[in-house]
Design an enzyme around this catalytic site. Structure first.
Site, PDB file in Angstrom:
ATOM      1  N   ASP A 341     -24.861 -11.574  -4.169  1.00 35.53           N
ATOM      2  CA  ASP A 341     -24.604 -12.954  -4.543  1.00 35.53           C
ATOM      3  C   ASP A 341     -25.657 -13.399  -5.556  1.00 35.53           C
ATOM      4  OD1 ASP A 341     -22.479 -13.199  -2.799  1.00 35.53           O
ATOM      5  OD2 ASP A 341     -23.733 -13.859  -1.136  1.00 35.53           O
ATOM      6  N   ASP A 625     -17.124 -14.098   3.929  1.00 37.66           N
ATOM      7  CA  ASP A 625     -17.764 -12.864   3.482  1.00 37.66           C
ATOM      8  C   ASP A 625     -17.762 -11.798   4.571  1.00 37.66           C
ATOM      9  OD1 ASP A 625     -18.451 -13.659   0.887  1.00 37.66           O
ATOM     10  OD2 ASP A 625     -20.240 -14.690   1.596  1.00 37.66           O
ATOM     11  N   ASN A 687     -44.132  27.582  11.670  1.00 36.98           N
ATOM     12  CA  ASN A 687     -43.362  28.495  12.513  1.00 36.98           C
ATOM     13  C   ASN A 687     -43.299  29.894  11.904  1.00 36.98           C
ATOM     14  OD1 ASN A 687     -42.909  26.422  14.283  1.00 36.98           O
ATOM     15  ND2 ASN A 687     -40.779  26.072  13.693  1.00 36.98           N
TER      16      ASN A 687
END
Length: 911
Positions: A341, A625, A687
């Site tokens: 808006d 809206d 890892n």
């Protein structure tokens, strides 16, 4: 309960004669109230008697069960199984250690999720909902929770009905009662006394709590609050509420399942390989397979995701954006289009009267003010600007209103774009000819001028010819080119009390100006840099919208130039376009202004963008809206100027109604995704280094450089805090320097896997194994000798001296990984910048500094404290190897920096 005659309000209302059947006077008397409402003293007394106007809190799943949920997800079950396997392998210390990891992670995950839910719940208190209530004869805003039976309230389009109410007065009031009936079409409500007994949802003069005003406005009497309302009786309070999982959490869940499947596969293969190839016992093979499984499981992943989302919500709240649905945080990171808006969002919401075009300004301002429902303090920003502007120019509307009683009103709507009232003019001399009644209208200039047949010129009423009509339209355009919101005002004297919006007399134009917000121009530029299209959607005139768009940098061109037909599209032109044509228009233009847009056209625009594959964020403040807010990927409602209905439909509420806040929220949304990706990269890299000792054991037939307990020490004791620091990174500027990510893009993509396994992880693995080999070389043992010693070391049959060498070598290998991870955390902060550049350009992160400090301190503690060192089968590291450990961190940073340099050069060449 029917007709509001609850047990609590029986003191005030008679069950034998429901409030629907009472006259207005009797209804007020039954509730010991008046048309001017209650006194503050009476309201406080009734609040003590009836309690707060709020529903009981929804029941949640018990905390114990929610904690148990953290102990039985896929990754936790895998670790429970690994611990059980350790007990079967007659290594109880290892089993207890693994189970301790499960419990610690469960506690942390539970706490973070609990905190995230508390944060979301607390945000509702930041934006208290109020209602206009008469207290002590004056209208004031009162928190909804303080409403009591007997209060008289004012409601208008977009308001949520806060309690069960009896209508006292209404103007074109339509009610949405879908919350009670499921019927989506609004129904008419009138204050007239009802003769038949009807349910609350059906009675024409009742407004049940939870419904919303779809159109019009009215005055109502509260007769039931809180748990005594109809809504409270039908609400499914026992169902409880569960927080919906965000798409990011679902994505991470898939990653966990993938890694877990990989861990199980590798664990099973290592068990068979160690049993058949290395010829170790079943017990030892089982321990090694446990090591592979534990090394591959990212123990801190789930709590880090929860932490990242919770921190994003808190940071967005600090920047005045309140998250109502957690899934919106992730969607913000993918937003490609913002439909915003204009008034109050791109502008400062400081509307003020700037100019008028009329031959009788006092009459123009009087007519405009009487055709308004606002006061100096309460009302729409445009309406209050009219009232204030009139007062500054000597016309006090609030003093004038009693002299001109309003008889009828035709409320503003988006189709007519005007509002009209019929007032008792009583032959006031400010109109040249005596008239008993007067129709006063105000609205959009083109629409209102189209209904005029005459105009007031130099005190004379003249026919509105084509020339004079063009003159008025030109005056409108001159104001609009300056960014003014222009309102036309007209009137029509009447002999009878009838309101007709035709054959009006144009009184003139009023120009109101709402300047652009500070910072909006920079936010627009930031969106452009971030690859986000910004589209202005407004009900204003095209020239007005274009002028503001050019002032904020959304459009280019002279500030006072003519309308750009390629960039400024009017609602009536949009109606002429098919859906396919509309998609073509918006597909190839990145900066657009849609003017004179109706709410249904806004919805159509959102749907068109989504049909092109765009991820759309849309702002809205009105009740109409709501469909567009729901249809958008991220619905954003205004906190100050927005209606209750819009806020309810939205995913995010802007407390300050500021466009710049949307951009900040998008930055936070992108940061969450990046933080999770950086965390996964960091954990997966470690890892690789943790798996490497077992892989080299199988391939080279040498002893394993790490034990399973040492892997757990890395994962939980040293890696956890730096990893959490990555998950809690503040939003960086670089987040808005690249295009939005695609919704189909996975957190764990090829780039992440390549960096984790082939760059950072491989570097850490090489450093760890080199450190392990160097210790043995110091003692005169080469690869062949280590292979000869492997069976004795694996079966714990070697001499005490050799076992001491093995512990010393394992300590160096573990230290190499810990110090390498200290460098990796800095390398993982950015996907493009090398660590040394990121340290200068990115915002500092105290949690990472603290995490690295504690990580290194924890390793030093492992070395210094003999009982802990013995538990983890470590030995003191010789002084000459500490230099090696100190070199591991910069080595990882250097390797990753070289990789980034090569990747960046390839990206530039491909452009």
């Amino acid at each position: 309960m029917t007709h509001g005659a609850s047990a609590t309000t029986a003191l005030l209302l008679s069950a034998s004669q429901p409030i629907t059947t009472l006259s207005l006077e009797d209804a007020l008397a039954a509730l010991q109230s008046s048309s001017q409402g209650l006194t503050q003293f009476d309201a406080e007394q009734r609040h003590e008697q009836f309690g707060a106007n709020a529903l009981p809190p929804a029941r949640h799943r018990p905390l114990l069960l929610r904690f148990l949920d953290q102990l039985r997800h896929f990754m936790a079950l895998l670790l429970w199984s690994a611990g059980a396997m350790a007990f079967l392998a007659q290594t109880p210390a290892l089993g207890w250690a693994i189970w301790s990891v499960v419990l610690i992670n469960a506690a942390f995950s539970f706490w973070q999720e609990f905190q995230a839910e508390r944060t979301l719940a607390a945000l509702t208190a930041v934006l208290p909902i109020t209602v206009r209530t008469y207290r002590d004869g004056a209208i004031q805003r009162v928190p909804i929770a303080e409403l009591v039976p007997g209060d008289v309230i004012e409601l208008e389009q977009g308001d949520q009905v806060p309690a069960d109410c009896r209508l006292l007065a209404a103007t074109g009031l339509y009610l949405n009662v879908s919350v009670l009936t499921g019927e989506s079409l609004p129904v008419l409500r009138e204050p007239a006394q009802q003769q038949r007994l009807l349910s609350t949802a059906e009675a024409m003069n009742l407004l049940p709590a939870g419904s919303s005003i779809a159109a019009g406005h009215g005055q109502a009497l509260v007769y039931a609050t809180g748990i005594n309302t109809e809504f409270a009786q039908v609400a499914q309070l026992s169902a409880g509420t569960e927080r919906s999982r965000s798409t990011l959490e679902l994505e991470v869940g898939r990653i966990v399942r993938t890694i877990t499947a990989l861990a199980l596969t590798m664990g099973g293969l290592s068990f068979l390989a160690s049993l058949l190839l290395v010829k170790v016992s079943v017990q030892e093979s089982l321990v090694f397979s446990i090591g592979i499984i534990v090394a591959n499981v990212p123990e801190g992943l789930l709590p880090t995701v929860t932490l990242a989302l919770a921190l994003a919500v808190r940071r967005m709240a600090a920047e005045r954006a309140l998250v109502r649905r957690l899934s919106a945080v992730d969607s913000l990171g993918c937003v490609t289009v913002i439909c915003t808006d204009k008034t109050g969002t791109l502008t400062a919401n400081a509307m003020a009267m700037q100019d008028t075009w009329t031959s009788d300004e006092p009459l123009l301002l009087l007519a405009a003010g009487l055709c308004s429902n606002a006061t100096l303090e309460v009302g729409d920003s445009t309406e209050t600007a009219l009232i204030k502007g009139a007062l500054e120019r000597g016309v006090d509307i609030e003093q004038e209103r009693p002299q001109f009683p309003r008889v009828q009103e035709a409320a503003f709507d988006s189709e007519r774009r005007m509002m009209s009232v019929l007032v008792h003019w009583q032959a006031d001399r400010r109109w040249s000819e005596p008239s008993e009644w007067m129709v006063l209208s105000k609205g959009a200039p083109l629409e209102l001028i189209g209904r005029c047949t005459h105009w007031l010129q130099a005190g004379e009423i003249s026919a509105l010819t084509e020339a004079s009509r063009s003159l008025a339209i030109s005056a409108n355009d001159v104001m609009a080119r300056q960014g003014y919101r222009v309102i036309a005002v007209a009137c029509k004297p009447c002999a009878t009390a009838e309101l007709h919006e035709s054959n009006l007399i144009l009184l003139g134009l009023v120009g109101l100006y709402d300047p652009p917000r500070t910072g909006v121009q920079g936010a627009i530029a930031c969106c452009k840099q971030a690859g986000i299209k910004v589209t202005m959607v407004t009900g204003d005139y095209g020239l007005t919208a274009q002028a503001i768009a050019r002032q904020i940098g959304l459009l280019e061109g002279p500030l006072h130039g003519p309308v750009d037909p390629l960039r400024v599209i009017h609602g009536y032109d949009l109606d002429r376009l098919s859906d396919a044509q509309l998609r073509q228009v918006i597909k190839f233009r990145s900066r657009l202004v849609f003017a004179r847009m109706a709410p249904e056209q806004k919805l159509r625009l959102v749907q068109a963008y989504k049909a092109l594959g765009e991820v759309v964020a849309v702002t809205g403040d009105g009740v109409n809206d709501a469909p567009a807010l729901r249809a958008a990927d991220v619905g954003i409602a205004m906190g100050r100027s927005g209606t209750d209905v819009a806020r309810e439909a939205a995913d995010i509420v802007l407390v300050d109604d500021n466009f710049s806040t949307i951009v900040s929220a998008v930055r936070q949304g992108r940061a969450v995704y990046q933080n999770i990706r950086h965390f996964i990269l960091y954990v997966m890299a470690s890892n690789v280094a943790e798996v490497a000792p077992f892989v080299t054991m199988l391939l080279l037939r040498i002893p394993a450089a790490l034990t399973v307990l040492q892997i757990l020490a890395i994962d939980l004791g040293t890696d956890m805090l730096p990893a959490l620091g990555l998950g809690a990174e503040p939003a960086q500027l670089e987040a808005m320097q690249q295009p939005p990510r695609r919704t189909t893009e996975h957190v764990l993509n090829r780039a992440v896997l390549r960096r984790a396994y082939l760059v950072i992880g491989l570097a850490e693995a090489v450093l760890a194994m080199l450190g392990y080999a160097m210790v043995w070389a110091r003692h005169g043992v080469d690869l062949a000798g280590l292979q000869d010693l492997a069976p004795a070391l694996l079966h714990h049959a070697a001499s005490p001296q050799l076992m001491a060498y093995q512990r010393e070598a394992a300590s160096v290998a573990l230290g190499s990984i810990v110090f390498a991870q200290a460098g990796a955390v800095w390398a993982c902060r950015s996907e493009r910048l090398p660590a040394w550049s990121a340290a200068l350009r990115l915002r500092p992160n105290a949690l990472i500094w603290a995490g690295v400090g504690l990580e290194l301190s924890a390793f030093v503690l492992l070395q210094a404290w003999a009982p802990l060192r013995q538990l983890l089968q470590m030995a003191p590291i010789p002084s000459q190897f500490w230099w090696w450990l100190l070199c591991c961190a910069p080595a990882v940073v250097l390797v990753d920096g070289i990789h980034k340099r090569i990747t960046n050069l390839r990206s530039v060449r491909s452009l």
